[in-house]
Design a protein around this motif. Sequence first.
Motif, short mmCIF file in Angstrom:
data_model
loop_
_atom_site.label_atom_id
_atom_site.label_comp_id
_atom_site.label_asym_id
_atom_site.label_seq_id
_atom_site.Cartn_x
_atom_site.Cartn_y
_atom_site.Cartn_z
N UNK A 195 18.83 -11.70 18.86
CA UNK A 195 19.59 -11.55 20.10
C UNK A 195 21.06 -11.31 19.79
N UNK A 196 21.56 -11.97 18.75
CA UNK A 196 22.97 -11.83 18.40
C UNK A 196 23.29 -10.41 17.96
N UNK A 197 22.33 -9.75 17.32
CA UNK A 197 22.55 -8.36 16.89
C UNK A 197 22.81 -7.50 18.14
N UNK A 198 22.05 -7.76 19.19
CA UNK A 198 22.26 -7.00 20.43
C UNK A 198 23.61 -7.37 21.04
N UNK A 199 23.98 -8.65 20.92
CA UNK A 199 25.24 -9.07 21.53
C UNK A 199 26.45 -8.47 20.83
N UNK A 200 26.27 -7.90 19.63
CA UNK A 200 27.43 -7.27 18.98
C UNK A 200 27.90 -6.04 19.73
N UNK A 201 27.17 -5.65 20.75
CA UNK A 201 27.62 -4.53 21.58
C UNK A 201 28.97 -4.80 22.23
N UNK A 202 29.34 -6.08 22.33
CA UNK A 202 30.64 -6.38 22.95
C UNK A 202 31.78 -5.97 22.04
N UNK A 203 31.50 -5.66 20.79
CA UNK A 203 32.56 -5.22 19.87
C UNK A 203 32.64 -3.71 19.91
N UNK A 204 33.85 -3.19 20.22
CA UNK A 204 33.96 -1.75 20.47
C UNK A 204 33.97 -0.95 19.18
N UNK A 205 34.78 -1.39 18.24
CA UNK A 205 34.96 -0.57 17.05
C UNK A 205 33.69 -0.60 16.18
N UNK A 206 33.17 0.58 15.82
CA UNK A 206 31.92 0.62 15.05
C UNK A 206 32.04 -0.12 13.71
N UNK A 207 33.21 -0.03 13.09
CA UNK A 207 33.40 -0.69 11.80
C UNK A 207 33.25 -2.20 11.94
N UNK A 208 33.93 -2.76 12.94
CA UNK A 208 33.89 -4.21 13.11
C UNK A 208 32.53 -4.66 13.61
N UNK A 209 31.89 -3.80 14.39
CA UNK A 209 30.56 -4.15 14.87
C UNK A 209 29.60 -4.23 13.69
N UNK A 210 29.75 -3.31 12.75
CA UNK A 210 28.87 -3.33 11.58
C UNK A 210 29.09 -4.59 10.77
N UNK A 211 30.35 -5.02 10.63
CA UNK A 211 30.64 -6.27 9.93
C UNK A 211 29.90 -7.43 10.61
N UNK A 212 29.99 -7.46 11.92
CA UNK A 212 29.36 -8.56 12.67
C UNK A 212 27.84 -8.52 12.48
N UNK A 213 27.28 -7.31 12.46
CA UNK A 213 25.83 -7.19 12.30
C UNK A 213 25.40 -7.65 10.91
N UNK A 214 26.15 -7.19 9.89
CA UNK A 214 25.74 -7.48 8.51
C UNK A 214 25.87 -8.95 8.17
N UNK A 215 26.78 -9.66 8.83
CA UNK A 215 27.02 -11.06 8.45
C UNK A 215 26.37 -12.05 9.41
N UNK A 216 25.74 -11.55 10.47
CA UNK A 216 25.22 -12.48 11.48
C UNK A 216 24.16 -13.42 10.92
N UNK A 217 23.43 -12.93 9.95
CA UNK A 217 22.33 -13.67 9.37
C UNK A 217 22.75 -14.98 8.70
N UNK A 218 24.04 -15.13 8.38
CA UNK A 218 24.47 -16.28 7.60
C UNK A 218 24.65 -17.55 8.42
N UNK A 219 24.40 -17.49 9.70
CA UNK A 219 24.33 -18.76 10.44
C UNK A 219 22.86 -19.00 10.78
#
Lengths: 469, 243
Positions: A195-219
């Motif tokens: 669900x959090x991967x989908x919630x990264x849509x709130x981040x506009x910049x593609x670069x920062x969104x990718x960071x959020x996607x790649x690191x989400x797994x660590x929680x």
Amino acid sequence: MELQPAINGEGALDSLRTAAKKLADKGSIRDEIVGGIYGVSAEICSSAVVYRDRKKLGSTYKLDNIVTSRVWGFPIMLAGLGLVFWITIAGANYPSSWLASLFSFIEGYLTAGFTALHAPAWLHGVLVLGLYRGTSSVISVMLPPMMIFFPVFALLENFGYLPRVAFNMDRLFKKSGGHGKQALTMSMGFGCNAAAIISTRIIESPRERMLAILTNNFVPCNGRWPTLILLSSMFMIGSAASGAFSTLATALVLMGIVLVGIAVTLTVSWVLSRTALRGVPTHYTLELPPYRRPQIFKTILRASKEKSLNVLTRAIVVAAPAGIITWILGNVMVSGDSVLNHMAAFFDPFASLLGLDGFIIMAFILGLPANEIVLPILLMGYMSSGAMVDIDGLGGIKDIFLGQGWTWLTALNMMLFSLLHYPCGTTLVNIYKETKSLKWAVLSAAIPLGIAVAVTFAVAQAARLLGWV
Amino acid sequence: MSKFTVAFAGNPNTGKSTLFNLLTGLRQHTGNWAGKTVITAEGEFTHNGHTYKAVDLPGTYSLYSNSADEEAARDYIIFEQPDVTLVVLDATSLERNLNLALQVLEITGRAVICINLIDEARRLGIEIDLKAIAKRLGVPVAAISARSEIGIKQLLDQIERVATGAVTAPPLRITYSEEIEQGIAELTPLVERTVGSRYPARWIALRLLDGDDSLLASLKEHMERKEAASSKEVLGHGVTACH
């Protein structure tokens, strides 16, 4: 001939855009538009809204000054997290063992029934020892902590505390090169990474969104909380500790694991934003919504129904076939040993470098569809290979692990591996759908796996070198 | 049997989903909209014998395509053209919340303003003159508390009035600076000629002035789809359309 209007339409749209660009090249259009809208809002409110008591409105700000202050922000956050864990662990212990004994009581009758019907042994094995034991262990282990953890977390969420957490974390994320909103998507990950991967849509910049996607797994997500809670309460505490102290210590261990996860999130963001995903963090405004008195009863009901039951259903749906597969693997004999044992033996040398064993690696591999089933698969693997043990609550589970040569290091490294390894299948599918790139989807599994292997390897080697094990 | 569509728009944290859940109860499922893969809840409710399909749009602060969520909400209102767009506002921070309401009303007059958390606002000593707001905005305004279930019937009555066409309002006109107004005046006829009268020309002109390429992309996509649909209709000439 038929296609002409479409081409015309497109061409017209493009010329429209050119016309708009020509008119708008004077700069601050957006500011003026927003200014216009805000002006009307303000005008409406000044004529239609009366504030009788401005002081009452200020109470939110007073509370925010404390919970988001530089001094108190983090201590309050950590204390809150610790409290949630403590309530979960203290409350889940007894119901878990009650459920376990209830299920093993029922199992006795099931076995008696199969015997009375003269059912073949393999049928009893697949259905009772595989399917029934697999699913019932999932329920007894996972249901009680979830029934406590999710409602408590939902209450904090409804109160309005999570945006404050994001506010506190914002500075750290900005320093690591990510977007402040990554703190929000990370918090979402505590519930469910998919669900959090989908919630990264709130981040506009593609670069920062990718960071959020790649690191989400660590929680740790829903699927991994039970593993972490169970292992930390069984192994991390010395036998001398008992009662309230041991519960507290377990909560502290869990908190440590979460902090490790956050530290890895920040480090990976930092490294990526200086290498593959270079760039400057963008600014944003984070709204701190007013605090609201949560509707306790409704929240608890809703959280139990929607989160706990959903997660449990998912676990059972995946665990049931996995239970059967594990039982079959454990009972089909090839040259004197079960397939499962052969596979575990294959992974064993590598696993022992990481302070784990072959069965644990197997469980993580078979658990790819859902993290919820890693622990049940592990238990089923152990049980199908060794002597059959009656699981009588947590003590029984611990005895199984000890019988397989577990130490505190095995438990710690399994927790670390669970925290850091690749996300579940659903999350990976979502990552692929959101990024539309196979490369990033593969990387989002490979990076965490690499980190999990490296960290557990380092911990295992260090512990052995220092003679702690 | 007619079924109306109601889209729920609003800022995050306004209790939009609480209201949605209250109205639709357990009769909801997670839907996936055509085109965009934004997962959102859809449900159903009935009032006075009318059936309504409720669509929960993502919570957003604006419709200016700042993120995938905002684009999805905007596209739904413009292209799916729900019978009623319900804008849920937080009574305790009305001024900030009104910005989204104004943006929606610039697109469509088929809207109801729902001021939620009115009990909380009263407790904080905030008095809101609903009539004044309704008069200024030109659409019905209802004050409710979704969690305490206050004012729900009145809200449903207002939704019914807009859905059945008992009240109609043109899109709200916000007067911008002279420069922008001039740009809009030049662009609007062009927009009307290109996209037809189906879409809110003034608003599209405004967005194009702001350089909103994502809106342009959506327009392109939808017009192509329309084109394809209409050519199919021509092919199946003999078939009676059930509209």
